[in-house]
Design an enzyme around this catalytic site. Structure first.
Site, PDB file in Angstrom:
ATOM      1  CG  LEU A   1      -1.875  -1.177   1.370  1.00 35.17           C
ATOM      2  CD1 LEU A   1      -2.830  -0.952   2.553  1.00 35.17           C
ATOM      3  CD2 LEU A   1      -2.671  -1.451   0.106  1.00 35.17           C
ATOM      4  CG  HIS A   2       0.969   3.302  -3.284  1.00 38.46           C
ATOM      5  ND1 HIS A   2      -0.128   4.019  -3.689  1.00 38.46           N
ATOM      6  CD2 HIS A   2       1.054   2.249  -4.148  1.00 38.46           C
ATOM      7  CE1 HIS A   2      -0.663   3.469  -4.763  1.00 38.46           C
ATOM      8  NE2 HIS A   2       0.028   2.380  -5.062  1.00 38.46           N
TER       9      HIS A   2
ATOM     10  CG  LEU B   1       1.854   7.591  -5.473  1.00 39.45           C
ATOM     11  CD1 LEU B   1       1.350   7.727  -4.044  1.00 39.45           C
ATOM     12  CD2 LEU B   1       3.373   7.602  -5.472  1.00 39.45           C
TER      13      LEU B   1
ATOM     14  CE  LYS C   1      -1.477   3.164 -11.041  1.00 39.42           C
ATOM     15  NZ  LYS C   1      -1.361   1.935 -11.851  1.00 39.42           N
TER      16      LYS C   1
ATOM     17  CG  HIS D   1      -3.252   1.293  -2.049  1.00 41.60           C
ATOM     18  ND1 HIS D   1      -1.922   1.081  -2.331  1.00 41.60           N
ATOM     19  CD2 HIS D   1      -3.947   0.540  -2.940  1.00 41.60           C
ATOM     20  CE1 HIS D   1      -1.814   0.225  -3.329  1.00 41.60           C
ATOM     21  NE2 HIS D   1      -3.024  -0.116  -3.730  1.00 41.60           N
TER      22      HIS D   1
END
Ligand code: PAF
Length: 286
Positions: free
Chosen positions: A30-31, A182, A147, A34
């Protein structure tokens, strides 16, 4: 926040949590993208469930599944800080029990081009796991990142075939300081590959957006602007740069003028490979 791994625990935890329930399906690593999905879900739902499952059925081969990053501990920290209430992190056997028939879910007509053409079977895998997660979590709504633009349309189509009326939300792409969208896959890039990707992909899409905003509507001219930037990075191999009707995903012809060609938004999507890592990005033109 709790983490559960098996269906029985998931059912028990959900029974104790208030509705409406929002699901944020993820493959982990996760980044901040998220975190933005979780934060958006938090604003509309009483309970936010994050699923973390690297779905083998949406990958072309076992090596890609094996090298996909797995970072459960830091995922738990990020999900909790972003406001999630429950993580569902099942094993492969929990999602696809060996004693149950392995049925696939059809991803529908929007899945045939773009990622669907380049990655045969990918959207069947996505549709199958998303359906399964919807059946297990029974959310009122679900959140996906813009995205993965085609994925969102495929999931919207899939949801329209179901009877449980799950509302699908699309959350804007989060970008790093260098413009790169991302993605959990970014961790697999070398420093040089990452720099090349950042010099090319977001810049190409921004050039299209800026030229369009200043009145350039020819698909061919917009493409030429972007392709010049992409071609300047020899380590990047472009799979496609595509202009499509944002609702139907039908491709616009090269001689089309945006505005005449599609009644609503136009989706500009791009896929490229850098360091053997497939990166995708997309923007919409109003
Ligand atoms: O976008 C992803 O991370 C995956 O495709 C999804 C929706 C979690 C299904 O495995």
């Amino acid at each position: 926040m709790r983490t559960v791994t098996i269906r029985a625990e998931l059912d028990k935890a959900l029974a104790q949590l208030p509705r409406p329930v929002a699901l944020v399906p993820t493959m982990g690593a996760l980044h901040a993208g998220h975190a933005a999905l979780i934060a958006a879900a938090r604003r509309t739902a009483a309970t936010v469930v994050v699923s973390i499952f690297v779905n083998p059925r949406q990958f072309a081969n076992a090596a890609d599944v094996a090298r996909y990053p797995r970072t459960l501990e830091s995922d738990q920290q990020l999900a909790e800080a972003a406001g999630a209430h429950l993580i569902f992190a099942p094993s492969v056997d929990e999602i696809y029990p060996p004693n149950e028939p392995l049925t696939s879910v059809e991803p529908g007509p929007l899945a045939s081009r773009l990622e669907g053409a380049s990655r045969p079977g990918h959207f069947t895998g996505v549709a199958t796991v998303v359906s399964r997660l919807f059946d297990l979590v029974r959310p009122n709504e679900a959140y996906f990142g813009a995205k993965d633009a085609q994925q969102v349309r495929v999931v919207e189509w899939l949801t329209a075939q179901r009877t449980d009326h799950i509302k699908i939300h699309r959350v804007a792409t989060v970008r790093d300081g260098d413009g790169l969208a991302l993605s959990s896959r970014n961790q697999m890039l070398s420093a040089a590959g990452r720099a090349a990707a950042a010099r090319a992909i977001p810049v190409a899409l921004s050039l299209i957006a800026e030229a369009y905003a200043s009145g350039v509507t020819s698909v061919a001219m917009l493409r030429a602007l972007a392709e010049r930037v992409l071609a300047a990075e020899p380590s990047l191999s472009l799979d496609y740069l595509d202009f499509a009707d944002g609702a139907t995903l039908v491709q616009l012809s090269e001689n089309a003028q945006i505005g005449d060609a599609a009644p609503g938004e136009v989706l500009v999507s791009l896929a490229a490979v850098v360091d053997g890592v497939r990166l995708i990005d997309a923007i919409t033109l109003p």
